[in-house]
Scaffold this motif. Structure first.
Motif, PDB file in Angstrom:
ATOM      1  N   GLU A 142       0.814  -1.205   0.000  1.00 35.38           N
ATOM      2  CA  GLU A 142       0.000   0.000   0.000  1.00 35.38           C
ATOM      3  C   GLU A 142       0.851   1.261   0.000  1.00 35.38           C
ATOM      4  O   GLU A 142       0.464   2.274  -0.580  1.00 35.38           O
ATOM      5  CB  GLU A 142      -0.905  -0.035   1.231  1.00 35.38           C
ATOM      6  CG  GLU A 142      -1.871   1.121   1.291  1.00 35.38           C
ATOM      7  CD  GLU A 142      -2.720   1.064   2.542  1.00 35.38           C
ATOM      8  OE1 GLU A 142      -3.735   1.756   2.584  1.00 35.38           O
ATOM      9  OE2 GLU A 142      -2.357   0.326   3.478  1.00 35.38           O
ATOM     10  N   ALA A 149      -2.056   8.344   0.920  1.00 35.64           N
ATOM     11  CA  ALA A 149      -3.102   7.775   1.767  1.00 35.64           C
ATOM     12  C   ALA A 149      -2.480   7.086   2.978  1.00 35.64           C
ATOM     13  O   ALA A 149      -3.029   7.133   4.086  1.00 35.64           O
ATOM     14  CB  ALA A 149      -3.944   6.791   0.967  1.00 35.64           C
ATOM     15  N   ALA A 150      -1.317   6.443   2.775  1.00 32.18           N
ATOM     16  CA  ALA A 150      -0.625   5.811   3.899  1.00 32.18           C
ATOM     17  C   ALA A 150      -0.177   6.862   4.917  1.00 32.18           C
ATOM     18  O   ALA A 150      -0.257   6.646   6.132  1.00 32.18           O
ATOM     19  CB  ALA A 150       0.570   5.016   3.382  1.00 32.18           C
ATOM     20  N   ALA A 152      -1.690   9.712   5.461  1.00 35.67           N
ATOM     21  CA  ALA A 152      -2.894  10.178   6.143  1.00 35.67           C
ATOM     22  C   ALA A 152      -3.285   9.229   7.261  1.00 35.67           C
ATOM     23  O   ALA A 152      -3.647   9.656   8.369  1.00 35.67           O
ATOM     24  CB  ALA A 152      -4.037  10.319   5.138  1.00 35.67           C
ATOM     25  N   ARG A 153      -3.206   7.929   7.010  1.00 29.35           N
ATOM     26  CA  ARG A 153      -3.551   6.966   8.047  1.00 29.35           C
ATOM     27  C   ARG A 153      -2.534   7.005   9.195  1.00 29.35           C
ATOM     28  O   ARG A 153      -2.893   6.827  10.350  1.00 29.35           O
ATOM     29  CB  ARG A 153      -3.645   5.564   7.445  1.00 29.35           C
ATOM     30  CG  ARG A 153      -5.032   5.241   6.900  1.00 29.35           C
ATOM     31  CD  ARG A 153      -5.110   3.824   6.378  1.00 29.35           C
ATOM     32  NE  ARG A 153      -4.453   3.688   5.085  1.00 29.35           N
ATOM     33  CZ  ARG A 153      -5.032   4.002   3.931  1.00 29.35           C
ATOM     34  NH1 ARG A 153      -6.266   4.486   3.922  1.00 29.35           N
ATOM     35  NH2 ARG A 153      -4.397   3.864   2.795  1.00 29.35           N
ATOM     36  N   GLY A 156      -3.455   9.488  11.625  1.00 32.41           N
ATOM     37  CA  GLY A 156      -4.700   9.256  12.353  1.00 32.41           C
ATOM     38  C   GLY A 156      -5.951   9.611  11.597  1.00 32.41           C
ATOM     39  O   GLY A 156      -7.029   9.684  12.186  1.00 32.41           O
ATOM     40  N   TYR A 157      -5.844   9.820  10.283  1.00 29.49           N
ATOM     41  CA  TYR A 157      -7.007  10.179   9.479  1.00 29.49           C
ATOM     42  C   TYR A 157      -7.411   8.988   8.613  1.00 29.49           C
ATOM     43  O   TYR A 157      -6.647   8.563   7.744  1.00 29.49           O
ATOM     44  CB  TYR A 157      -6.683  11.363   8.560  1.00 29.49           C
ATOM     45  CG  TYR A 157      -6.559  12.688   9.270  1.00 29.49           C
ATOM     46  CD1 TYR A 157      -7.593  13.607   9.248  1.00 29.49           C
ATOM     47  CD2 TYR A 157      -5.397  13.020   9.962  1.00 29.49           C
ATOM     48  CE1 TYR A 157      -7.479  14.826   9.899  1.00 29.49           C
ATOM     49  CE2 TYR A 157      -5.270  14.229  10.616  1.00 29.49           C
ATOM     50  CZ  TYR A 157      -6.316  15.130  10.578  1.00 29.49           C
ATOM     51  OH  TYR A 157      -6.197  16.336  11.219  1.00 29.49           O
ATOM     52  N   PRO A 158      -8.599   8.445   8.810  1.00 34.06           N
ATOM     53  CA  PRO A 158      -9.017   7.326   7.953  1.00 34.06           C
ATOM     54  C   PRO A 158      -9.358   7.762   6.534  1.00 34.06           C
ATOM     55  O   PRO A 158      -9.392   6.941   5.627  1.00 34.06           O
ATOM     56  CB  PRO A 158     -10.266   6.792   8.671  1.00 34.06           C
ATOM     57  CG  PRO A 158     -10.793   7.972   9.429  1.00 34.06           C
ATOM     58  CD  PRO A 158      -9.597   8.776   9.825  1.00 34.06           C
ATOM     59  N   ASP A 159      -9.618   9.052   6.356  1.00 36.81           N
ATOM     60  CA  ASP A 159     -10.003   9.582   5.050  1.00 36.81           C
ATOM     61  C   ASP A 159      -8.891  10.493   4.554  1.00 36.81           C
ATOM     62  O   ASP A 159      -8.615  11.544   5.145  1.00 36.81           O
ATOM     63  CB  ASP A 159     -11.318  10.364   5.168  1.00 36.81           C
ATOM     64  CG  ASP A 159     -11.862  10.790   3.823  1.00 36.81           C
ATOM     65  OD1 ASP A 159     -11.071  10.869   2.856  1.00 36.81           O
ATOM     66  OD2 ASP A 159     -13.073  11.059   3.726  1.00 36.81           O
ATOM     67  N   PHE A 160      -8.238  10.098   3.439  1.00 32.85           N
ATOM     68  CA  PHE A 160      -7.130  10.897   2.924  1.00 32.85           C
ATOM     69  C   PHE A 160      -7.564  12.309   2.579  1.00 32.85           C
ATOM     70  O   PHE A 160      -6.852  13.288   2.845  1.00 32.85           O
ATOM     71  CB  PHE A 160      -6.540  10.218   1.682  1.00 32.85           C
ATOM     72  CG  PHE A 160      -5.709  11.147   0.834  1.00 32.85           C
ATOM     73  CD1 PHE A 160      -4.411  11.443   1.198  1.00 32.85           C
ATOM     74  CD2 PHE A 160      -6.237  11.754  -0.295  1.00 32.85           C
ATOM     75  CE1 PHE A 160      -3.638  12.312   0.439  1.00 32.85           C
ATOM     76  CE2 PHE A 160      -5.479  12.619  -1.056  1.00 32.85           C
ATOM     77  CZ  PHE A 160      -4.180  12.901  -0.693  1.00 32.85           C
ATOM     78  N   TRP A 163      -7.777  14.584   5.467  1.00 27.42           N
ATOM     79  CA  TRP A 163      -6.423  14.933   5.916  1.00 27.42           C
ATOM     80  C   TRP A 163      -5.810  15.989   5.008  1.00 27.42           C
ATOM     81  O   TRP A 163      -5.214  16.953   5.470  1.00 27.42           O
ATOM     82  CB  TRP A 163      -5.564  13.669   5.925  1.00 27.42           C
ATOM     83  CG  TRP A 163      -4.095  13.901   6.203  1.00 27.42           C
ATOM     84  CD1 TRP A 163      -3.518  14.171   7.404  1.00 27.42           C
ATOM     85  CD2 TRP A 163      -3.038  13.881   5.242  1.00 27.42           C
ATOM     86  NE1 TRP A 163      -2.161  14.319   7.267  1.00 27.42           N
ATOM     87  CE2 TRP A 163      -1.836  14.152   5.937  1.00 27.42           C
ATOM     88  CE3 TRP A 163      -2.981  13.670   3.873  1.00 27.42           C
ATOM     89  CZ2 TRP A 163      -0.608  14.208   5.307  1.00 27.42           C
ATOM     90  CZ3 TRP A 163      -1.757  13.721   3.243  1.00 27.42           C
ATOM     91  CH2 TRP A 163      -0.580  13.994   3.950  1.00 27.42           C
ATOM     92  N   HIS A 339     -16.501   8.674   6.359  1.00 21.17           N
ATOM     93  CA  HIS A 339     -16.859   7.745   7.434  1.00 21.17           C
ATOM     94  C   HIS A 339     -17.867   8.379   8.385  1.00 21.17           C
ATOM     95  O   HIS A 339     -18.850   7.737   8.795  1.00 21.17           O
ATOM     96  CB  HIS A 339     -15.608   7.324   8.208  1.00 21.17           C
ATOM     97  CG  HIS A 339     -14.686   6.454   7.428  1.00 21.17           C
ATOM     98  ND1 HIS A 339     -14.861   5.099   7.311  1.00 21.17           N
ATOM     99  CD2 HIS A 339     -13.565   6.748   6.711  1.00 21.17           C
ATOM    100  CE1 HIS A 339     -13.908   4.583   6.557  1.00 21.17           C
ATOM    101  NE2 HIS A 339     -13.104   5.573   6.190  1.00 21.17           N
TER     102      HIS A 339
END
Length: 749
Positions: A142, A149-150, A152-153, A156-160, A163, A339
């Motif tokens: 990934e 996106a990695a 962003a996660r 602590g953000y599930p949605d890029f 973020w 989310h």
């Protein structure tokens, strides 16, 4: 933003709306004189079409090997793709723009070599699906496929996108954002091993950058974030000789390039696209909505639910908006993401059913939007012919399923039907036949849904002809010559008539007539149903060519002559198979209602009835069909039933005979009291062991009846028992009440 005096790199996330907005602002703030985009460098000729007003994204650059269109790669672009935004920005201002990635000709040639090597190593390995898009970030993990996106996660953000909006869109200096992304990617790549294909792609990108720098103009480069550290000015300088050696003698395939419509569904990561996003519809919403993102999304959701006749009020929209904002605050987010909006939607709109969430997911979160390409895009002649017919017949190409009912008595309905049948013949199932209620054969129901891979199949079908008629004729004729069974030929003959292909129909009919002389009984009978439909309903579709009725009569005569011999000494499984074939053939004869064919078929069934060694299942089936056709009267039928149920015969043979006689519906027991009496008497004489043997097939036969019909038979059987009890009366006792009755009536003193 990594830069020198005239060289700027803009690292982006593929199909990221936040990246697209920031990139457009950065380019407008510092316009370059030349723009290079990550994409196949041999597709530059298609760039002007991407700025055509008639083009509607999503679309995909399609490259295929000439002569082998099934070997293809795709490079998708959506309206929220940073590459697409940058291309339109440059073309709208007259700034030269070009692709810089590895040519598609090289990619396809390498795939061919890999496939050949894999086949030699393991012949059982299947070839990869050619309809999957080319991954812009080809990496197994990934982090390489979507590094932003990695990040962003990791933050602590599930949605890029949330973020990106939080850390990027709120800033006014987009250049600083790209500079920060480049710095992070440099640190990440120091600990990650780069794949061989990535090294090759990046070497080609650097070569294109060097070529563009020769003019001395300011240059901007738009690439995936992962490649940024490999395209800096320092690397350009030190890898010049190594790049030339690496790119020397690369294999190339002879390819064709075009633009094809794409869908949001094929942009998702779940479709197999390595650089895909989770929610294309949400990305499009973010790209097109600058203010009140959450409220406008929930308003769209409510409108969709109301169109589906589900409850969705303005008050619920307000409640869902407040709930999403509260969830974002509790989760430490500055703004609600997808989310939070989904959780709020579930709580407010979908508290008693999951249907609202399914609708929103299919039509908003993913959003099956289908792109359009301009008419001038280079394409094969067959694709041009198809597009012209779609336009003339007013058949809109859509990604969502649409029901269509055609009246074959009208010219427009007939031509649409022929077009859809021809496409199905070519392996392009744009339309799938659907059931429609009502009597008559002048209507056809279809479900239309266009899939992106159909563009590949159109190119594949172009090998057979430059127009739909020619290609369909060629395919049908080839299938007729290769057909191994009469059933295939009769079905193909029906298709050629529905497609209005008279040349292929005549060829198929001739081959069918020739091969019928050597076919066995099962083949002959199996070929009857399509021929009957064709001969019965062909006139509705203005058929041309020879009549199918004569060949139908010939097949019935030949099959009937061999049927008694074919029904002898069969196993139970073979008898059941032949019974199904006989049932279909019997239905075909009754459908056509041809006097000669009906007479020949009745003679075949009579011969079957009179043959001693046939399987009891087929014997019982023949008796029932002769009874239904009026060839046997009730007395003859009862005689055969009595003989079949006679004591001393094998119980399994009796149950098989009954299974065939009762048939699929078992209606004979409902309307024939004498037959029901005979059956009841036979069952009553069975000993326990024999009853257990005959019970399963008897229950199977009766299970075909509806519950109400079985209940009626049970009541009739109880009536038979009552009649037996009534017959056992004492006449002397009965006579004693007569004088009393006469006196009550005043007839005697």
């Amino acid at each position: 933003m990594a830069s020198e005096s005239s060289y700027h790199i803009y690292p982006i996330r593929h199909h990221g709306p936040g990246s697209a907005r920031s990139l457009e602002r950065a380019l407008s703030a510092a316009p370059p004189e030349v723009l290079l985009i990550e994409g196949p460098s041999d597709a530059d000729a298609l760039l002007p079409f991407l700025n055509d007003p008639a083009l509607t994204p999503p679309v995909a650059l399609m490259a295929h090997v000439q002569g082998h269109p099934e070997r293809a790669v795709f490079y998708p672009l959506a309206e929220f793709s940073p590459e697409f935004v940058a291309i339109r920005w440059a073309l709208g201002r007259g700034i030269p723009v070009a692709f810089m990635d590895l040519p598609a000709a090289v990619t396809l040639a390498q795939r061919e070599q890999e496939a050949e090597a894999s086949e030699k190593a393991d012949p059982d390995v299947e070839s990869p699906d050619s309809t999957q898009p080319e991954e812009s970030e080809t990496a197994p993990d990934e982090l390489r496929s979507d590094p932003l996106a990695a990040l962003a996660r990791a933050a602590g953000y599930p949605d890029f996108e949330r973020w990106w909006d939080q850390l990027v869109e709120a800033r006014s200096d987009d250049a600083a954002v790209f500079d920060a992304v480049a710095e992070v990617m440099t640190a990440v790549r120091e600990t990650e091993e780069t794949q061989e294909r990535d090294l090759l792609r990046e070497a080609h990108m650097r070569q294109r950058i060097r070529e563009a720098q020769k003019g001395g103009q300011s240059l901007a480069v738009v690439c995936g974030a992962w490649h940024t550290p490999a395209l800096t000015a320092e690397v350009l300088s030190c890898e010049k000789k190594a790049d030339a050696a690496l790119l020397k003698s690369l294999p190339r395939a002879k390819i064709g390039l075009t633009l094809v419509p794409w869908t949001h569904g094929r942009l998702t990561a779940s479709s197999g696209y390595g650089a895909g996003v989770t929610s294309p519809g949400w990305c499009a919403h973010l790209f097109n909505t600058s203010q009140h993102v959450s409220a406008s999304w929930l308003i769209r959701s409510a409108r969709l639910l109301r169109e589906a006749k589900l409850d969705a009020s303005s008050a619920q929209v307000i409640d869902a908006t407040r709930l999403a904002e509260t969830l974002a605050s509790l989760r430490g987010l500055g703004l609600p993401g997808l989310h939070e909006l989904t959780d709020a939607t579930r709580a407010v709109f979908a508290w008693e059913s999951d249907l609202p969430l399914r609708l929103i997911s299919e039509q908003l979160i993913v959003g099956e939007t289908l792109g359009e390409v301009p008419s001038g895009v280079p394409s094969v002649p067959l694709a041009q012919d198809l597009a012209a017919q779609q336009k003339r017949l007013r058949l809109k190409v859509e990604a969502t399923a649409r029901e269509l009912i055609l009246d074959l008595r009208e010219d427009g309905g007939l031509e649409r039907s022929q077009l859809l049948h021809r496409l199905n013949l070519l392996g392009i199932p744009w339309g799938v036949a659907a059931h429609i209620s009502g009597a008559g054969t002048f209507k056809e129901g279809w479900t239309l849904r266009w899939e992106p891979e159909f563009s590949v199949r159109v190119v594949e079908a172009s090998l057979h002809g430059n127009t739909l008629v020619r290609a369909a004729n060629t395919v049908a004729s080839s299938r007729a010559r290769r057909a191994k069974h009469l059933g295939e030929l009769s079905e193909l003959l029906e298709v050629t008539r529905l497609s209005n292909l008279p040349d292929a129909a005549r060829l198929t009919l001739g081959i069918l007539d020739t091969r019928a002389a050597d076919a066995d009984v099962s083949e002959l009978l199996g070929a009857l149903p399509p021929l009957a439909r064709l001969a019965r309903y062909g006139d509705v579709r203005t058929r041309n060519g020879d009549d199918a009725a004569p060949i139908f009569r010939t097949l019935v005569l030949r099959a009937g002559a061999g049927l008694p011999n074919a029904a002898q000494t069969l196993s139970d499984e073979a008898a059941e198979s032949l019974q199904r074939i006989i049932a279909a053939a019997d239905g075909a004869v009754r459908l056509l209602d041809d006097e000669q064919a009906s007479t020949d078929w009745r003679s075949a069934l009579q011969a079957l009835d009179q043959t001693e060694q046939i399987h009891p299942l087929l014997h019982g089936d023949a008796v029932r069909r002769l009874r239904d056709g009026g060839a046997l009267d009730e007395a003859e039928v009862q005689a055969r039933v009595v003989f079949a149920l006679a004591p001393g015969g094998p119980v399994t043979a009796v149950s098989a005979w009954l299974d065939g006689f009762l048939g699929e519906q078992g209606g004979a027991l409902l309307h024939d009291a004498a037959l029901l009496t005979l059956l009841d008497a036979w069952v009553s004489t069975l000993d326990p062991d024999a009853f257990e043997t005959v019970l399963p097939p008897l229950r199977r036969s009766l299970s075909r009846l509806e519950a109400a019909e079985r209940r009626r038979i049970g009541e009739d059987l109880r009536g038979l028992e009552r009649q037996q009890v009534v017959r056992d009366v004492n006449d002397e006792l009965g006579m004693l009440v007569i004088p009393v009755g006469l006196r009550l009536l005043g007839l005697t003193p």
